[in-house]
Design a protein around this motif. Structure first.
Motif, PDB file in Angstrom:
ATOM      1  N   ALA A  39      27.314 -41.648  39.498  1.00  0.00           N
ATOM      2  CA  ALA A  39      27.140 -40.507  40.136  1.00  0.00           C
ATOM      3  C   ALA A  39      25.725 -40.022  40.270  1.00  0.00           C
ATOM      4  N   THR A  40      25.059 -39.467  41.335  1.00  0.00           N
ATOM      5  CA  THR A  40      23.658 -39.240  41.394  1.00  0.00           C
ATOM      6  C   THR A  40      23.282 -38.246  40.249  1.00  0.00           C
ATOM      7  N   GLY A  41      22.437 -38.612  39.343  1.00  0.00           N
ATOM      8  CA  GLY A  41      22.008 -37.882  38.335  1.00  0.00           C
ATOM      9  C   GLY A  41      23.110 -37.895  37.267  1.00  0.00           C
ATOM     10  N   GLY A  42      24.000 -38.907  37.119  1.00  0.00           N
ATOM     11  CA  GLY A  42      25.158 -39.033  36.147  1.00  0.00           C
ATOM     12  C   GLY A  42      24.779 -40.103  35.332  1.00  0.00           C
ATOM     13  N   THR A  43      25.698 -40.391  34.539  1.00  0.00           N
ATOM     14  CA  THR A  43      26.022 -41.552  33.458  1.00  0.00           C
ATOM     15  C   THR A  43      26.749 -42.654  34.343  1.00  0.00           C
ATOM     16  N   HIS A  85      32.992 -40.866  46.523  1.00  0.00           N
ATOM     17  CA  HIS A  85      32.673 -42.205  46.298  1.00  0.00           C
ATOM     18  C   HIS A  85      31.221 -42.380  46.296  1.00  0.00           C
ATOM     19  N   SER A  86      30.581 -41.268  46.704  1.00  0.00           N
ATOM     20  CA  SER A  86      28.986 -41.566  46.668  1.00  0.00           C
ATOM     21  C   SER A  86      28.293 -42.049  45.315  1.00  0.00           C
ATOM     22  N   GLY A  87      27.395 -42.651  45.293  1.00  0.00           N
ATOM     23  CA  GLY A  87      26.569 -43.099  44.025  1.00  0.00           C
ATOM     24  C   GLY A  87      26.161 -44.319  43.953  1.00  0.00           C
ATOM     25  N   PHE A  88      25.831 -44.931  42.762  1.00  0.00           N
ATOM     26  CA  PHE A  88      25.301 -46.062  42.815  1.00  0.00           C
ATOM     27  C   PHE A  88      26.215 -47.027  41.963  1.00  0.00           C
ATOM     28  N   TYR A  89      26.546 -48.105  42.475  1.00  0.00           N
ATOM     29  CA  TYR A  89      27.314 -49.171  41.849  1.00  0.00           C
ATOM     30  C   TYR A  89      26.691 -50.411  41.476  1.00  0.00           C
ATOM     31  N   LEU A  90      27.115 -50.689  40.151  1.00  0.00           N
ATOM     32  CA  LEU A  90      26.555 -51.685  39.297  1.00  0.00           C
ATOM     33  C   LEU A  90      27.532 -52.814  38.872  1.00  0.00           C
TER      34      LEU A  90
END
Lengths: 115, 118
Positions: A39-43, A85-90
């Motif tokens: 999540a934005t700004g998260g772990t 669901h927004s965020g960064f997926y790796l």
């Protein structure tokens, strides 16, 4: 040397729309593959884990699903996106590299914005 | 419950200074590893260094080293001679054996955002 390709680089999608993110790894046979979400700004949180074609284990329930259709491919999807669901997926895979032990390496990621 | 704790959400240093970032963790396993990663502003995750639980020697890699206090379940990342390029978010991660893989489960801390001032 392994190469990993994540697609797309970024997506802006509407709530309720479907999603498909992908990850392809070359130069390594039968790798374990993982999906992580941030999540934005998260772990980082592990979402899915796959050791072989057709086998996927869910770690965290986020109304997402994953599939391993080919040895070198890992797909993350959902039929209906939520704002959460927004965020960064790796996408990630383990390798020995030069660390002297198995280490987790990450793809370049997909940034998803759900509006 | 939080498995990995990084209590410093942010930090800063001047160019050339030594920087220490702290991490504590919870585990009942005998064999585990602690990894440190740096996340660039682009989002890219870069592996820095790791410490295996069975090795009492503090690991070192280039300008990165760790101070491993196993009995306290804490580990610090030390960056010597910090540079502006070291700026980013530093994550500590605990790895335990899962289904025969040492990386089957990786638990990340909340991260520490470091700014190195030129």
């Amino acid at each position: 040397a392994q190469t990993i390709h994540q697609w797309p680089v970024a997506e802006i999608k509407a709530v309720g729309s479907p999603l498909s993110l992908g990850c392809t790894i070359k130069g390594k046979s039968s790798p374990n593959l993982y999906w992580y979400w941030q999540a934005t700004g998260g772990t980082l949180q592990q979402l899915f884990y796959s050791i072989t074609v057709g086998q996927v284990e869910s770690v965290v329930q986020l109304n997402l699903s994953a599939s391993r259709p080919k040895d070198d491919q890992f797909i993350l999807s959902t039929e209906k996106l939520l704002l959460s669901h927004s965020g960064f997926y790796l996408c990630a895979w383990p390798d020995w590299g030069g660390a002297g032990a198995e280490t987790l390496y990450f793809g370049s990621g997909t940034r998803l914005t759900v509006l | 419950a939080q498995r990995v704790t990084q209590v410093q959400p942010t930090g800063s240093s001047q160019w050339g200074e030594e920087v220490t970032l702290d991490c504590s963790y919870e585990t009942s396993e005998y064999f585990y590893r602690i990894f440190w990663y740096r996340q660039l502003f682009s989002g890219e995750m870069v592996f820095l260094i790791y410490q295996p639980s069975f090795d009492t020697q503090n690991q070192r890699s280039g300008r990165y080293s760790v101070v491993f206090q196993k009995s306290f379940k804490s580990i610090s990342l030390v960056i010597s001679a910090s540079q502006p390029e070291d700026s980013g978010t530093y994550f500590c991660a605990l790895s335990e054996l899962y289904r025969g893989s040492a990386l089957g489960r990786l638990h990340f801390g909340a991260g520490t955002q470091l700014i190195v001032i030129p």
